[in-house]
Design a protein around this motif. Structure first.
Motif, PDB file in Angstrom:
ATOM      1  N   TYR A 157     -26.405 -10.096 -19.220  1.00  0.00           N
ATOM      2  CA  TYR A 157     -27.162 -10.901 -18.257  1.00  0.00           C
ATOM      3  C   TYR A 157     -28.615 -10.427 -18.217  1.00  0.00           C
ATOM      4  O   TYR A 157     -29.544 -11.211 -18.358  1.00  0.00           O
ATOM      5  N   THR A 158     -28.814  -9.169 -17.998  1.00  0.00           N
ATOM      6  CA  THR A 158     -30.076  -8.413 -18.055  1.00  0.00           C
ATOM      7  C   THR A 158     -31.080  -8.706 -16.933  1.00  0.00           C
ATOM      8  O   THR A 158     -32.006  -7.920 -16.747  1.00  0.00           O
ATOM      9  N   ASP A 159     -30.908  -9.785 -16.194  1.00  0.00           N
ATOM     10  CA  ASP A 159     -31.886 -10.111 -15.153  1.00  0.00           C
ATOM     11  C   ASP A 159     -31.314  -9.803 -13.768  1.00  0.00           C
ATOM     12  O   ASP A 159     -31.297 -10.653 -12.872  1.00  0.00           O
ATOM     13  N   ILE A 160     -30.855  -8.581 -13.606  1.00  0.00           N
ATOM     14  CA  ILE A 160     -30.190  -8.164 -12.367  1.00  0.00           C
ATOM     15  C   ILE A 160     -31.227  -7.755 -11.335  1.00  0.00           C
ATOM     16  O   ILE A 160     -32.002  -6.816 -11.558  1.00  0.00           O
ATOM     17  N   ASN A 161     -31.263  -8.471 -10.239  1.00  0.00           N
ATOM     18  CA  ASN A 161     -32.114  -8.124  -9.102  1.00  0.00           C
ATOM     19  C   ASN A 161     -31.597  -8.880  -7.886  1.00  0.00           C
ATOM     20  O   ASN A 161     -30.817  -9.831  -8.035  1.00  0.00           O
TER      21      ASN A 161
END
Length: 267
Positions: A157-161
Motif C-alpha cells: 500500500y505504502t501510503d499509510i497515514n
C-alpha cells in the motif's frame, strides 16, 4: 463556463453515471490528482478522483488505482464507474462516511488500523502488478545489494497515514491507493511504525503494534534496519529541499527516534 477548471470540464463527462449534478465539493486531501471531490447528484453521492488524460505520473497513478480496486474488496471503497475520455480520466467511488484514524497512543482506532493492514497483507499480488517493483527507497540505500532487501512479491500500500485510514463505526477503510507496488512484505508494517512514532508513540510501542502483522515477523533485523536508515536519509533530503514543511520535520524526528532505538547510524 470555465472549462479549464476540472469541475466544469468533467461535468458533461460524468453525467451518464451521476445524473444531474447538484454540487462538486473539493476534499481537503488528494494532492496526487487534479481533482478529488464529493459529487452531490441525482444518482449519488460519489467520491471522484480526476486527472488530465495525458502521459505522466498522475495518469499512471490513477490507472494503477483503477486496476487494483478489484483486489481490494472490503478493504478500500468500491470503484463504481470510470470515465476515460480524451482530456480527462475520472474514477467514481462509493462514498465512505468516515473520519481520519487517530494514530495516537492508546487510541481505540489502532486495532482497526492494524486489522486493515493485516487484511492488505493477505491480498495475493495480482498478475497485472508483477512489474510494479517498489523502487522509491533505492537511491537512499547504501548500495544496490541493500536496495535488494526491499524487493519481494507482496502487494504494498505504502501510503499509510491517518488521513488514508478512514474509520467508519468499528472498521477502517484504506483509501487513496495512489501508487500500489510490489516489494518486501515488511515495508507496510515498517511505514506504520514511522507513522506511529510521529503520532507520539515510543519506538518500542510502535514496533509492538507492527509485531501484530505477520509480515513483520518474516523480516530479519538487517532488512528493517536498512529500511529505517533509508527513510532517515530520504526524509532528511526532502526536508533540506523544503525546510518550511513541518510534516517533513516531524518525519525526520520520527526516523531519528527509530534509528536511535535500533542502534543504527545512517550516514
Amino acid at each position: 463556463m470555465d472549462t479549464n477548471r476540472p469541475e466544469s470540464a468533467i461535468r458533461p463527462l460524468i453525467r451518464e453515471h451521476t445524473g444531474p449534478v447538484i454540487a462538486i465539493r473539493r476534499t481537503e486531501h488528494g494532492n496526487s490528482s487534479d481533482l478529488t471531490a464529493i459529487v452531490e447528484c441525482e444518482n449519488g453521492p460519489f467520491f471522484i478522483k480526476a486527472v488530465r488524460n495525458r502521459p505522466g505520473g498522475r495518469r499512471d497513478s490513477l490507472v494503477r488505482e483503477r486496476m487494483i480496486d478489484a483486489a481490494l474488496v472490503h478493504i478500500a471503497p468500491p470503484l463504481l464507474w470510470d470515465v476515460d475520455a480524451e482530456d480527462w480520466l475520472v474514477l467514481g467511488y462509493e462514498v465512505v462516511d468516515g473520519r481520519s484514524a487517530d494514530f495516537a497512543p492508546d487510541s481505540p482506532d489502532l486495532p482497526l488500523v492494524v486489522d486493515t493492514l493485516a487484511r492488505i497483507g493477505r491480498v495475493p499480488l495480482p498478475a497485472f502488478a508483477r512489474d510494479w517493483t517498489e523502487s522509491r527507497w533505492d537511491r537512499f540505500a547504501v548500495d544496490g545489494s541493500e536496495a535488494e532487501l526491499f524487493r519481494g512479491d507482496s502487494l504494498l500500500y505504502t501510503d499509510i497515514n491517518p488521513h488514508n485510514l478512514l474509520v467508519q463505526g468499528r472498521r477502517a477503510w484504506a483509501v487513496d491507493w495512489a501508487w500500489p507496488t510490489k516489494g518486501a512484505g515488511f515495508i507496510d508494517p515498517a511505514l506504520l511504525v514511522l507513522q506511529l512514532i510521529a503520532a507520539g508513540h515510543t519506538p518500542a510501542s510502535a514496533e509492538k503494534w507492527a509485531a501484530q502483522l505477520p509480515a513483520w515477523h518474516r523480516a530479519v533485523s538487517g532488512e528493517i534496519n536498512a529500511f529505517a536508515a533509508a527513510n532517515l536519509r530520504m526524509y532528511g533530503a526532502f526536508a533540506e529541499r523544503k525546510p518550511d514543511e513541518d510534516w517533513l520535520k516531524s518525519m525526520v524526528a520520527a526516523c531519528e527516534a527509530w534509528t536511535g532505538y535500533r542502534g543504527i547510524t545512517a550516514t
